[in-house]
Each structure stands twice: as C-alpha cells, then as structure tokens.
Design a protein around this motif. Structure first.
Motif, PDB file in Angstrom:
ATOM      1  N   PHE A  89      16.270 -16.882   1.950  1.00  0.00           N
ATOM      2  CA  PHE A  89      14.872 -16.514   1.708  1.00  0.00           C
ATOM      3  C   PHE A  89      14.477 -15.269   2.512  1.00  0.00           C
ATOM      4  O   PHE A  89      13.778 -14.384   2.016  1.00  0.00           O
ATOM      5  CB  PHE A  89      13.948 -17.678   2.061  1.00  0.00           C
ATOM      6  CG  PHE A  89      13.929 -18.774   1.036  1.00  0.00           C
ATOM      7  CD1 PHE A  89      13.680 -18.501  -0.302  1.00  0.00           C
ATOM      8  CD2 PHE A  89      14.181 -20.086   1.404  1.00  0.00           C
ATOM      9  CE1 PHE A  89      13.669 -19.504  -1.261  1.00  0.00           C
ATOM     10  CE2 PHE A  89      14.176 -21.106   0.445  1.00  0.00           C
ATOM     11  CZ  PHE A  89      13.923 -20.812  -0.883  1.00  0.00           C
ATOM     12  N   VAL A  90      14.949 -15.185   3.769  1.00  0.00           N
ATOM     13  CA  VAL A  90      14.640 -14.014   4.599  1.00  0.00           C
ATOM     14  C   VAL A  90      15.282 -12.766   4.006  1.00  0.00           C
ATOM     15  O   VAL A  90      14.643 -11.703   3.898  1.00  0.00           O
ATOM     16  CB  VAL A  90      15.123 -14.232   6.053  1.00  0.00           C
ATOM     17  CG1 VAL A  90      15.018 -12.930   6.854  1.00  0.00           C
ATOM     18  CG2 VAL A  90      14.318 -15.331   6.721  1.00  0.00           C
ATOM     19  N   LEU A  91      16.534 -12.860   3.590  1.00  0.00           N
ATOM     20  CA  LEU A  91      17.224 -11.718   2.997  1.00  0.00           C
ATOM     21  C   LEU A  91      16.550 -11.280   1.703  1.00  0.00           C
ATOM     22  O   LEU A  91      16.435 -10.079   1.433  1.00  0.00           O
ATOM     23  CB  LEU A  91      18.694 -12.074   2.748  1.00  0.00           C
ATOM     24  CG  LEU A  91      19.588 -10.973   2.185  1.00  0.00           C
ATOM     25  CD1 LEU A  91      19.581  -9.749   3.077  1.00  0.00           C
ATOM     26  CD2 LEU A  91      21.018 -11.487   2.001  1.00  0.00           C
ATOM     27  N   MET A  92      16.073 -12.239   0.923  1.00  0.00           N
ATOM     28  CA  MET A  92      15.383 -11.910  -0.322  1.00  0.00           C
ATOM     29  C   MET A  92      14.123 -11.103  -0.038  1.00  0.00           C
ATOM     30  O   MET A  92      13.812 -10.136  -0.741  1.00  0.00           O
ATOM     31  CB  MET A  92      15.035 -13.196  -1.082  1.00  0.00           C
ATOM     32  CG  MET A  92      14.398 -12.966  -2.444  1.00  0.00           C
ATOM     33  SD  MET A  92      14.367 -14.458  -3.481  1.00  0.00           S
ATOM     34  CE  MET A  92      13.481 -15.592  -2.432  1.00  0.00           C
ATOM     35  N   ALA A  93      13.391 -11.467   1.007  1.00  0.00           N
ATOM     36  CA  ALA A  93      12.166 -10.739   1.366  1.00  0.00           C
ATOM     37  C   ALA A  93      12.482  -9.317   1.827  1.00  0.00           C
ATOM     38  O   ALA A  93      11.839  -8.351   1.396  1.00  0.00           O
ATOM     39  CB  ALA A  93      11.418 -11.498   2.461  1.00  0.00           C
TER      40      ALA A  93
END
Length: 398
Positions: A173-177
């Motif tokens: 989720f962090v990488l997607m953001a």
C-alpha cells in the motif's frame, strides 16, 4: 514528481522489483512452523512457493502487452493493489489450500513490479545503459532478501507467521501511494501498441525467433532457478538438517545475499571494460563451478554447513553477474516491444523456477542432496546456454 533518471525513481523501481524476493524470502524462516500450524507436509508447504511462481509466470504474459498499450503506471498500480489485498488473504488462511490460492493471487499482483521495473529502466536509460542500472537496482534490492528472512524471523518470535503477510500488505500500500504520486509515466506515445491477440502473438513470435534473446533468457532462467532451489529447500536443510535456530536462519541467508551484491557490483564496475558478453560468460562459469563444488560433499554424504554456505555465496556471485547482464542483453534490441520482451523473459524464468521447485520439493529426502545437485545442474545449464546461443568468437565483446 521525481525526475525519471533520479535516484528516487531508481529506489522506487528497486522497491517494486523487490516485491518478488520479499514475497518469497520473508516467510522462509516460518515454513517449518507453518507446516505444523497448517497441519500439512513439507512438500505441500514448498508447493506454496511453486504456486507463487506459477502465478508469477502466468501474469507476466499479460503485464508486458498491457503496459505496451496503456502505459506502465496504471498497470503497475493495479498490480500493487492486487498484491496488497492478497497478502491480507494469506495472513487469514487457515489451511494450506487457502494459502496456495492467496499466494497465487498475490503473485498475480507482485509480478508487475519486476516486469514493469525492468521495462521502465529500458525506457528511461536506453539499451546501452540499462544493464548497469539494472545491476544498481539489483544491488539496492539485494537488501530485500538480505533483511527479509531476518525480519521475518523476528516477526515469528514477536508475533506469529501471519504478521509477515500483514507487513507485506502494508509495504504494498505504501509503495502504491509513492508510485502513484511521484513516478512519471515512461512509455512514449509513439511506442504504444494495440492490445489484441494478433499483435501480442506476433511480438512473441518475433522474440522466440531471436537467437540472442533466447540465449539471454535461458541464461537468466537457469541461474535464477538455481537460486530458487536454495529458496525452496534452504529453511528445511538449515533448520531441520543442520539444526540452525529459526531466528538465526536469516543471518545465514543474509550472508548468501552478500554474494549476489558482490556480483552486481562487479557488473557495475567492470562490465564496460571487460565487455558485457564476456563478463556474462565469467558469471556463468562461476555459477557452474560453485554448484558442482557444492554437490560433491552431498554425493559423498560429507555435508558441512560452512562449505554449503560458502559455495552458495560463490554461486550467488554468479547470479549477481548473470541476471542483470542477461536482462539488459535480452531487452536491448526491442525498444518498441520492451514490455512484451520483459514479460516473456519473466514468464520463462518463473516457469523454469517453479518447475525446478516442484521437483526439488517432491524429491526432498531430509538431506541437502536434492538441493545441492539441483543447484549444480542449473549452474551447468546456465553455462551451456551461453556457449550454445551467445558465444561467438567473431563478435566484439562490448
């Protein structure tokens, strides 16, 4: 937005490429405990690794053509979302069959990182500079398999194996953001291809007729399969056969990863002077010699932990040399279908690794023998791939 050639973009792409190693390496120390908790067998638990690579292989056939049509960014974001939600599913699995299903779906999302990460490097840096940049990304992402088993072992002690998959979901989720907000699209409008079966099959046919593409792809696939032999069996060999504690397994794994870092550093520093093809041959020789030297004590029933780890470190030096050079060499001639070329390379690599993993899991006999012999065979096949498809005395090395 990050500049395309900035270190921030490289770090983000390295994190995306690392999704595969993180998804496999972080839960390696937990495999023996998960085998007990899920009331299953060693070969069934090892199959969760092979199922992951089967999903990894299948999805790669679509990621490249889709990215060549719609761009790298939207396809990457979709993959990250699938990966993150499937990781939550893995944490909630109550049987090994449920875990296999979620691992397959997790792989469908995770493979977008390596496929599109390689493709974007080719987009941004061109054919000549792609291999050194891929080696740099390989050096950075080597932190993943070095740290992941140590971190995973800690999570097992502090919480339980489910925490490993929850962390993977958080990472996704962090990488997607970050990727969605900061990384620019790298595909030029003039290179966008229509997405239909005829176009895709024509591109794949073109790749499979290219002798050097086949040589680079086979070299990459076989050397990676040797690494996968170690991934699939090492926790059982080290923990159950040699008696290594779960929390110490990651330290041995980190030592092995140091060999990979050494290999990628050699590519960055010397490939321009030695010549990429000649250096690839040297890496293939290193992998073959290390694999054979590792298998001999097992065949003689004289296994020692120190020798096995030392030879695996040397094998990983070969992996660190062969993989970035073969990836760069395979993609170099195909600027117009770089995504499709990356997809086919990844598909064949994953199919080869999954097949070898299934064989190793099925034949595992509670000793290092099956693992070490399989690694030696993969090293020999890597060298043969170079000799058959890429070795040309009349062609300049650089």
């Amino acid at each position: 937005m990050f500049s395309p050639q900035s270190i921030a973009t490289i770090l983000t792409l390295a994190a995306a490429v690392a999704l595969g190693p993180l998804s496999t390496d972080m839960y390696l120390p937990a495999l023996p405990r998960m085998t007990d908790d899920l009331n299953t067998s060693v070969d069934q638990m090892q199959l969760t690794l092979s199922v992951f690579f089967a999903g990894f292989a299948v999805a790669q056939l679509l990621y490249g053509p889709l990215a060549d049509r719609f761009g790298r960014k939207p396809i990457m974001l979709a993959g990250l979302a699938i990966f993150s939600f499937a990781s939550i599913g893995c944490a909630m699995a109550e049987t090994v069959e449920q875990l296999m299903v979620y691992r397959f779906i997790q792989a469908l999302g995770a493979c977008g990182g390596p496929v599109l990460g390689r493709t974007m490097v080719r987009d941004i840096h061109g054919p000549e500079k792609a291999a050194p940049v891929l080696a740099l990304i390989g050096t950075i992402m080597a932190l993943a398999p070095a740290i992941a088993p140590v971190f995973g072992g800690g999570l097992i002690i502090w919480f339980d194996w489910q925490a490993i998959f929850l962390f993977l979901a958080f990472f996704g989720f962090v990488l997607m953001a970050v990727y969605g907000l900061k990384v620019q699209e790298s595909l030029k409008e003039e290179y966008k291809k229509p997405f239909n079966l005829t176009t895709v099959m024509t591109s794949y046919k073109r790749l499979l007729k290219h002798r050097e593409y086949i040589g680079y792809t086979l070299s990459c696939s076989f050397v990676y399969s040797g690494l996968f032999c170690f991934l699939s069996a090492s926790s059982f060999v080290l923990i159950n056969f040699f008696g290594v504690a779960e929390e110490h397994f990651g330290l041995y794994f980190a030592l092995v990863v140091c060999g990979y870092v050494i290999g990628t550093q050699l590519v960055q520093r010397f490939s321009v002077y030695v010549g990429q093809r000649k250096m690839l041959m040297q890496g293939a020789c290193t992998a073959a010699v290390a694999g054979i030297a590792m298998a001999i004590p097992s065949l003689l029933e004289k296994d020692t932990l120190a020798w096995l780890i030392a030879m695996q470190v040397l094998f990983m030096v070969g992996v660190g040399i062969v993989m970035p050079l073969s990836m760069g060499g395979a993609l170099a001639p195909f600027s117009d279908i770089a995504g499709t070329a990356s997809s086919l390379l990844g598909f064949l690599q994953a199919v080869c690794a999954a097949t070898v993993g299934i064989i190793v899991g099925h034949m595992y006999n509670d000793t290092p023998l099956v693992m070490t012999v399989a690694i030696s065979i993969m090293g020999i096949l890597t060298l043969l791939s170079y000799r058959i498809f890429l070795h040309k005395k009349d062609q300049p090395q650089a």
